[in-house]
Design an enzyme around this catalytic site. Structure first.
Site, short mmCIF file in Angstrom:
data_model
loop_
_atom_site.label_atom_id
_atom_site.label_comp_id
_atom_site.label_asym_id
_atom_site.label_seq_id
_atom_site.Cartn_x
_atom_site.Cartn_y
_atom_site.Cartn_z
CE1 TYR A 95 -4.03 1.26 -0.72
CE2 TYR A 95 -3.56 2.73 1.11
CZ TYR A 95 -4.32 2.40 -0.01
OH TYR A 95 -5.32 3.21 -0.42
NE ARG A 148 -8.25 12.07 -3.92
CZ ARG A 148 -8.40 11.84 -2.63
NH1 ARG A 148 -8.59 12.84 -1.82
NH2 ARG A 148 -8.42 10.60 -2.13
CE LYS A 166 -7.88 2.00 1.86
NZ LYS A 166 -7.94 3.43 1.79
CD GLU A 237 -9.46 4.00 -1.13
OE1 GLU A 237 -10.26 3.67 -0.23
OE2 GLU A 237 -8.42 4.61 -0.90
CG ASP A 238 -7.73 7.21 -3.71
OD1 ASP A 238 -8.00 7.78 -2.62
OD2 ASP A 238 -6.62 6.72 -3.94
CG ASP A 260 -10.39 4.26 4.23
OD1 ASP A 260 -10.76 4.17 5.41
OD2 ASP A 260 -9.19 4.26 3.91
CG ASP A 261 -10.29 8.39 0.00
OD1 ASP A 261 -9.22 7.84 0.25
OD2 ASP A 261 -10.98 8.12 -1.01
CG ASN A 400 0.29 9.71 3.60
OD1 ASN A 400 1.25 9.57 4.32
ND2 ASN A 400 -0.93 9.30 3.92
P1 NAD Z 1 -8.35 16.65 -1.08
O1 NAD Z 1 -7.84 16.88 -2.45
O2 NAD Z 1 -9.77 16.24 -0.90
O3 NAD Z 1 -8.13 17.97 -0.21
C1 NAD Z 1 -6.97 18.76 -0.23
C2 NAD Z 1 -7.29 20.09 0.41
O4 NAD Z 1 -6.08 20.84 0.54
C3 NAD Z 1 -8.25 20.97 -0.38
O5 NAD Z 1 -9.23 21.47 0.48
C4 NAD Z 1 -7.38 22.13 -0.88
O6 NAD Z 1 -8.08 23.37 -0.93
C5 NAD Z 1 -6.35 22.19 0.22
N1 NAD Z 1 -5.14 22.88 -0.22
C6 NAD Z 1 -4.46 22.71 -1.38
N2 NAD Z 1 -3.41 23.57 -1.41
C7 NAD Z 1 -3.44 24.26 -0.27
C8 NAD Z 1 -2.64 25.29 0.28
N3 NAD Z 1 -1.57 25.77 -0.38
N4 NAD Z 1 -2.96 25.80 1.48
C9 NAD Z 1 -4.02 25.32 2.17
N5 NAD Z 1 -4.82 24.36 1.71
C10 NAD Z 1 -4.53 23.83 0.50
O7 NAD Z 1 -7.38 15.57 -0.44
P2 NAD Z 1 -7.63 14.70 0.89
O8 NAD Z 1 -8.23 13.40 0.56
O9 NAD Z 1 -8.32 15.55 1.87
O10 NAD Z 1 -6.13 14.38 1.32
C11 NAD Z 1 -5.26 15.43 1.70
C12 NAD Z 1 -3.96 14.85 2.25
O11 NAD Z 1 -4.22 14.09 3.42
C13 NAD Z 1 -3.21 13.91 1.29
O12 NAD Z 1 -1.84 14.14 1.37
C14 NAD Z 1 -3.52 12.55 1.85
O13 NAD Z 1 -2.46 11.64 1.58
C15 NAD Z 1 -3.59 12.84 3.33
N6 NAD Z 1 -4.38 11.82 4.03
C16 NAD Z 1 -3.81 11.18 5.08
C17 NAD Z 1 -4.53 10.22 5.77
C18 NAD Z 1 -3.91 9.54 6.94
O14 NAD Z 1 -2.82 9.85 7.30
N7 NAD Z 1 -4.57 8.60 7.57
C19 NAD Z 1 -5.81 9.89 5.36
C20 NAD Z 1 -6.38 10.57 4.28
C21 NAD Z 1 -5.65 11.55 3.62
#
Ligand code: NAD
Length: 539
Positions: A95, A148, A166, A237-238, A260-261, A400
């Site tokens: 993963y 995505r 997954k 997912e994604d 899950d996201d 990540n």
């Molecule tokens: P997403 O695309 O839905 O959301 C990203 C957000 O970041 C958007 O709201 C966007 O406006 C904001 N953004 C982008 N550029 C920015 C900036 N310069 N300043 C402030 N905000 C900004 O993505 P997501 O699914 O919410 O995932 C986001 C991150 O979280 C990814 O890196 C993902 O790997 C990580 N994540 C980690 C876990 C975990 O650790 N368990 C779980 C889910 C997601």
């Protein structure tokens, strides 16, 4: 003895019954394998060690992933034995982060068809495709449209690597039987120019379908999957933001499904927050969180934290004010125009701020949660400000891969003089600081999504309300030992994942029974029965 009806060399081509050199003398005689294998009979542990030694020869994680993929296709039991016995080592290969690279190369390294490929050109005939699947029963489907994938954007059909990876974790972590899982990619085209121009790309060579035709295909897929397997759990997912929230709202109360996201991330993060409350001996209702990011992860987490506060007695309107979002345009406030629907509940009456440090000074949060995939957003100034506002600031850098983390574990501890309650999205090694060793742990979704699936499948749940995600979060935090907390770990060791999944699975199933959502009978000793239901490969 294998239950396989095949004999002779054909058993080697069946991943479900092949055991290679682990077939013993009796099996070899019965299956007509004498002469087709070297004479030595190996134990499974010896086979595992052989594979580990072969894997160690590869430097590049993608090469290790390809080797594991081959093993998955040739000897399913051995693949899962390896994953279960060495989860820490191979989870990052099967993963994140390696699965990202696997997806990017999916069409270039494609060898073994696995799962279901549904394209927009199949509209009207999806039921026929589903009937082609060899599985008599499917407990869990993971489905993506590839729009995505992780932080890699539109991967089109190549996103199939994610459901495959997954579902490996559903089996390795929570014992969902591998023969009862189905990875699915819905191919509605891609807007990825590189793939459209790549002669080896395996997906449809057209731009993404959107609108009614897209919705109709998803609906047809869900209807047909449930026609064939009425109790199946469907995990989204994604999907891109525009579809992820919409599809979840549309199906969450009608169908056994979750995203899950949005929801798995929320449960695992809330568990970290509950653990932080145990360290602080503080009340959740006293906390205020500022999110760096306002997407699927951020709003999922914020909604579940608000649910937890409501459960603890706070009115919802008040609870929502304890979560503040900061996105690419700055602080999310009431004055902002054209806000996406998922941000609206968190648009508060606040002054504007377009840099994060100013937002921290304005909001005065007790915790900051980074989920925007913008590296180094938690600068030394931000960390120092959090440390001046709070005796023990909560700092979750969840983005990540590692290169996108808002700060490293070391930066978090140094920047707060060793006072941060830290969790991350990517793994970080222990940190020595101020004469102490901190052992940061990942807020890894794998702590909860396989267990959510296990509990829901065990109970035969009809849907997954937020109370299930709250129950999973609470139970996960309870599994963190005092020793873990003392060394700065807000999660249990990943090596305990099978036990953790069984316990959380039972909590999720209990929630289904308690809320009248279960269709399977409840055993007296639920925790033991859930644990006993888990698939265990030979070993
Ligand atoms: P997403 O695309 O839905 O959301 C990203 C957000 O970041 C958007 O709201 C966007 O406006 C904001 N953004 C982008 N550029 C920015 C900036 N310069 N300043 C402030 N905000 C900004 O993505 P997501 O699914 O919410 O995932 C986001 C991150 O979280 C990814 O890196 C993902 O790997 C990580 N994540 C980690 C876990 C975990 O650790 N368990 C779980 C889910 C997601």
């Amino acid at each position: 003895m294998t239950s396989c009806k095949k004999s002779g060399a054909r058993v080697f081509h069946c991943p479900r019954c092949n055991r290679g050199v682990a077939f013993d003398a009796e099996e070899r005689a019965q299956l007509g394998l004498n002469g087709l294998l070297p004479p030595a009979v190996n134990s499974v542990q010896e086979q595992v060690e052989r594979y580990r030694s072969m894997l160690s020869r590869f430097e590049r994680p993608l090469d290790k992933a390809l080797m594991l993929d081959s093993l998955h296709y040739t000897d399913q039991d051995l693949y899962f034995r390896l994953l279960i016995d060495h989860t820490d080592e191979y989870m990052p290969i099967v993963y994140t982060p390696t699965v990202g690279e696997f997806c990017q190369n999916f069409s270039r390294v494609f060898r073994y068809p696995r799962g279901l490929f549904v394209s927009i050109e199949d509209a009207g005939h999806v039921g026929e495709l589903i009937d082609h699947c060899p599985q008599e029963t499917v407990d869990v489907i993971v489905v993506t449209d590839g729009e995505r994938i992780l932080g890699l954007g539109d991967q089109g059909l190549n996103g199939m690597g994610i459901p495959i990876g997954k579902l490996s974790l559903y089996t390795a972590c929570a014992g969902i039987h591998p023969n009862r899982t189905l990875p699915v990619v819905i191919d509605v085209g891609t807007n990825n120019e590189e793939y459209l121009a790549d002669p080896l790309y395996l997906g449809l060579r057209r731009r993404r379908e959107t609108g009614p035709a897209y919705d109709a295909l998803i609906d047809e897929f869900i209807t047909e999957a449930r026609r064939r397997w009425p109790k199946v759990l469907i995990q989204f997912e994604d999907f891109g933001n525009r579809n992820a929230f919409r599809l979840l709202e549309r199906y969450r109360n009608q169908v056994l499904c979750f995203n899950d996201d949005i929801q798995g991330t929320a449960a695992v993060t809330l568990a970290g927050v509950y653990s932080a409350m145990r360290v602080l001996q503080a009340d959740l209702l006293e906390q205020k969180f500022l999110f760096f990011g306002a997407g699927e992860a951020a709003t999922g987490i914020a909604n579940l934290i608000a649910d937890a506060m409501v459960e603890a007695g706070m009115p919802r309107e008040e609870a929502l004010k304890h979560c503040v979002l900061f996105d690419s345009k700055g602080l999310v406030t009431k004055n902002r125009e054209n806000l996406a629907a998922h941000k609206l509940p968190f648009a508060h009456d606040l002054p504007e701020a377009d840099d994060f440090l100013t937002a921290v000074r304005l909001v005065k949060p007790t915790g900051i949660i980074g989920v925007a995939a913008q590296a180094k957003a938690f600068s030394s100034e931000v960390l120092a400000e959090m440390a001046s506002l709070n005796e023990r600031p909560i700092i979750f850098a969840l983005s990540n891969p590692t290169s996108k983390a808002e700060c490293t574990a070391e930066e978090a501890y140094r920047g707060t003089n060793g006072r941060a309650l830290f969790a991350s999205g990517s793994p970080f090694a222990p940190v020595q600081f101020g004469g102490r060793t901190f052992v940061p742990r990942q807020g890894n979704n794998s702590y909860v999504f396989p267990a959510l699936g296990l509990g829901a499948v065990f109970a035969g749940a009809t849907c997954m309300p937020n109370t299930m995600f709250l129950a999973a979060a609470r139970r996960l935090s309870e599994l963190v030992s005092e020793e873990d907390l003392a060394q700065g770990s807000l999660y249990p060791p990943l090596a305990d994942i099978r036990r953790v999944s069984a316990v959380i699975g039972a909590a999720v199933a209990e929630c289904a029974y308690a809320n009248g959502l279960a269709t399977n009978p409840r055993p007296d000793d639920l925790e033991a029965a859930v644990a006993a239901s888990m698939y265990e490969p030979r070993g």
